[in-house]
Design a protein around this motif. Structure first.
Motif, mmCIF file in Angstrom:
data_model
loop_
_atom_site.group_PDB
_atom_site.id
_atom_site.type_symbol
_atom_site.label_atom_id
_atom_site.label_comp_id
_atom_site.label_asym_id
_atom_site.label_seq_id
_atom_site.Cartn_x
_atom_site.Cartn_y
_atom_site.Cartn_z
ATOM 1 N N UNK A 301 0.844 -1.187 0.000
ATOM 2 C CA UNK A 301 0.000 0.000 0.000
ATOM 3 C C UNK A 301 0.882 1.240 0.000
ATOM 4 N N UNK A 302 0.587 2.176 -0.894
ATOM 5 C CA UNK A 302 1.420 3.382 -1.014
ATOM 6 C C UNK A 302 0.709 4.656 -0.555
ATOM 7 N N UNK A 303 -0.605 4.697 -0.687
ATOM 8 C CA UNK A 303 -1.340 5.910 -0.332
ATOM 9 C C UNK A 303 -1.452 6.020 1.186
ATOM 10 N N UNK A 304 -0.974 7.112 1.778
ATOM 11 C CA UNK A 304 -1.057 7.254 3.244
ATOM 12 C C UNK A 304 -2.465 7.628 3.682
ATOM 13 N N UNK A 305 -2.771 7.338 4.925
ATOM 14 C CA UNK A 305 -4.015 7.833 5.498
ATOM 15 C C UNK A 305 -3.883 9.339 5.713
ATOM 16 N N UNK A 306 -4.968 9.978 6.096
ATOM 17 C CA UNK A 306 -4.993 11.431 6.213
ATOM 18 C C UNK A 306 -4.115 11.913 7.363
ATOM 19 N N UNK A 307 -3.521 13.061 7.177
ATOM 20 C CA UNK A 307 -2.661 13.672 8.187
ATOM 21 C C UNK A 307 -3.041 15.132 8.347
ATOM 22 N N UNK A 308 -2.603 15.791 9.425
ATOM 23 C CA UNK A 308 -2.917 17.211 9.595
ATOM 24 C C UNK A 308 -2.498 18.034 8.377
ATOM 25 N N UNK A 309 -3.403 18.922 7.978
ATOM 26 C CA UNK A 309 -3.164 19.753 6.803
ATOM 27 C C UNK A 309 -3.846 19.248 5.554
ATOM 28 N N UNK A 310 -4.194 17.961 5.512
ATOM 29 C CA UNK A 310 -4.905 17.418 4.354
ATOM 30 C C UNK A 310 -6.334 17.949 4.305
ATOM 31 N N UNK A 311 -6.855 18.088 3.085
ATOM 32 C CA UNK A 311 -8.229 18.545 2.879
ATOM 33 C C UNK A 311 -8.972 17.533 2.021
ATOM 34 N N UNK A 312 -10.189 17.204 2.431
ATOM 35 C CA UNK A 312 -11.019 16.274 1.659
ATOM 36 C C UNK A 312 -12.236 17.004 1.119
ATOM 37 N N UNK A 313 -12.765 16.518 0.010
ATOM 38 C CA UNK A 313 -13.973 17.105 -0.577
ATOM 39 C C UNK A 313 -14.849 15.983 -1.131
ATOM 40 N N UNK A 314 -16.132 16.045 -0.807
ATOM 41 C CA UNK A 314 -17.114 15.063 -1.273
ATOM 42 C C UNK A 314 -18.301 15.830 -1.820
ATOM 43 N N UNK A 315 -18.706 15.535 -3.056
ATOM 44 C CA UNK A 315 -19.852 16.223 -3.636
ATOM 45 C C UNK A 315 -20.467 15.378 -4.742
ATOM 46 N N UNK A 316 -21.634 15.806 -5.193
ATOM 47 C CA UNK A 316 -22.342 15.138 -6.278
ATOM 48 C C UNK A 316 -22.991 16.206 -7.144
ATOM 49 N N UNK A 317 -22.929 16.028 -8.448
ATOM 50 C CA UNK A 317 -23.506 17.008 -9.362
ATOM 51 C C UNK A 317 -24.546 16.337 -10.245
ATOM 52 N N UNK A 318 -25.447 17.162 -10.798
ATOM 53 C CA UNK A 318 -26.468 16.616 -11.678
ATOM 54 C C UNK A 318 -25.948 16.497 -13.109
ATOM 55 N N UNK A 319 -26.807 16.128 -14.024
ATOM 56 C CA UNK A 319 -26.382 15.895 -15.406
ATOM 57 C C UNK A 319 -25.855 17.158 -16.081
ATOM 58 N N UNK A 320 -26.210 18.320 -15.519
ATOM 59 C CA UNK A 320 -25.724 19.582 -16.064
ATOM 60 C C UNK A 320 -24.517 20.114 -15.296
ATOM 61 N N UNK A 321 -23.960 19.260 -14.431
ATOM 62 C CA UNK A 321 -22.764 19.580 -13.643
ATOM 63 C C UNK A 321 -23.031 20.599 -12.546
ATOM 64 N N UNK A 322 -24.292 20.758 -12.162
ATOM 65 C CA UNK A 322 -24.625 21.660 -11.071
ATOM 66 C C UNK A 322 -24.613 20.888 -9.750
ATOM 67 N N UNK A 323 -24.044 21.449 -8.694
ATOM 68 C CA UNK A 323 -24.022 20.741 -7.407
ATOM 69 C C UNK A 323 -25.430 20.550 -6.867
ATOM 70 N N UNK A 324 -25.672 19.394 -6.279
ATOM 71 C CA UNK A 324 -26.995 19.054 -5.757
ATOM 72 C C UNK A 324 -27.087 19.338 -4.268
ATOM 73 N N UNK A 325 -26.094 18.887 -3.522
ATOM 74 C CA UNK A 325 -26.136 18.935 -2.060
ATOM 75 C C UNK A 325 -25.155 19.947 -1.462
ATOM 76 N N UNK A 326 -24.419 20.678 -2.299
ATOM 77 C CA UNK A 326 -23.278 21.405 -1.780
ATOM 78 C C UNK A 326 -22.157 20.423 -1.504
#
Length: 336
Positions: A301-326
């Protein structure tokens, strides 16, 4: 209809949000909080829909909507029951800790009861006490129910889904094996989860919602680099109706119960675990899966787990690429 909770007090302040997530109106005259609205959903839902129509028509007072001002739609909840509907994910994470997946997991849903007394906001930092704990994100979809009777059938359970949102189900991977070895389930390995700024009624999802599952890619990134964009509708062994019926088999569920899908996970075209984004695959919604595939393909395994300073982003967009939930966007911060 799109709903959010602005920070303020333990349970936030309920607002109705425009479809493009730019404007909002306070809903306090209808219900002060989302939980209050859910407690009387048959009465409050039509009033909230009317307000939503006025927000769209710009015939009521609105203000600029800022996702950073939001708590999770339910800042705390009576019930947070997270499933593991994507058996591909279960198989991979069990393989990572040397455990085989029982055949029963294909026919009997997995659900654990998570801590629901203090959810993180969608832009709140993720506190990390010990980097050795193996901090991981888990991108998921979740639904909120109204009152669900004991023994509800999967078909009837569909009628009790009133809102849909996204989740970051935070996991401390290195604490999982020790806790599960005790035979009593997760606790310390599952700190506070975070939910998307906005929860939406199923009708907002159009044809992507079939009544019990959401078929759109879930976009997950770490430090701006894509970790994955698996389809939340594909490879979902148990849909939300199955999960709700399973959760209510021996108990009723109160209005405001949150049911999670578990980590969204797709198989590869060959039926295997799927490839990382960097190799042309759909990637993953958690680091643990990527690490397992790295080990399978390259021996380590090469990918490290999260550490201080890391930022994550989770989102979903519709068919027109507009965000649904923020977006859920969180930075890892050290806690001494």
């Amino acid at each position: 209809m799109k709903l959010a909770s602005l920070k303020g007090g333990r349970d936030g302040r309920l607002v109705v949000v425009s479809r493009d997530l730019t404007r909002a109106a306070l809903a306090g005259e209808i219900a002060p909080t989302l939980q209050a609205a859910l407690d009387n959903w048959a009465e409050t839902a039509p009033l909230l829909r009317s307000l939503a129509e006025r927000v769209e028509a710009e015939t009521t007072t609105t203000f600029r909507f800022r996702e950073r001002d939001c708590a999770s739609p339910l800042p705390r909840a009576y019930q947070w029951a997270d499933g593991s509907a994507y058996v591909n994910h279960v198989r991979l994470v069990r393989k990572a800790r040397g455990a085989e997946m029982p055949d029963s997991f294909l026919t009997d849903p997995l659900i654990y009861q998570g801590g629901s007394d203090a959810f993180l906001g969608p832009r709140d930092p993720i506190p990390l006490h010990d980097p050795a704990d193996g901090l991981d994100l888990e991108g998921e979809v979740a639904v909120i129910t109204d009152d669900v009777p004991l023994g509800v059938t999967p078909q009837a359970a569909r009628r009790h889904i009133v809102l849909v949102m996204l989740v970051n189900d935070i996991t401390l991977r290195e604490r999982v094996p020790g806790e599960l070895a005790k035979g009593f389930g997760f606790f310390q390995s599952k700190p506070s989860s975070a939910f998307s700024p906005v929860a939406v009624t199923p009708d907002e999802l159009g044809s992507a919602w079939d009544g019990a599952r959401l078929s759109l890619p879930l976009h997950v990134a770490i430090n701006g680099a894509p970790l994955g964009h698996p389809d939340a509708g594909a490879d979902m062994t148990f849909d939300f109706a199955d999960l709700i019926a399973h959760a209510a088999r021996t108990r009723p569920l109160s209005a405001g119960a949150i049911i999670g899908s578990g980590t969204v996970s797709n198989r590869g075209a060959d039926g295997g675990p799927g490839l990382p984004v960097t190799q042309g695959g759909l990637g993953y919604s958690c680091i643990a899966e990527q690490r397992t595939v790295e080990k399978l393909l390259g021996g380590e395994a090469r990918t490290p787990f999260l550490k201080p300073g890391d930022t994550i982003r989770i989102e979903m967009v519709d068919k027109d690429r507009h965000p649904i939930f923020g977006a859920i966007e969180q930075r890892v911060v050290p806690v001494v």
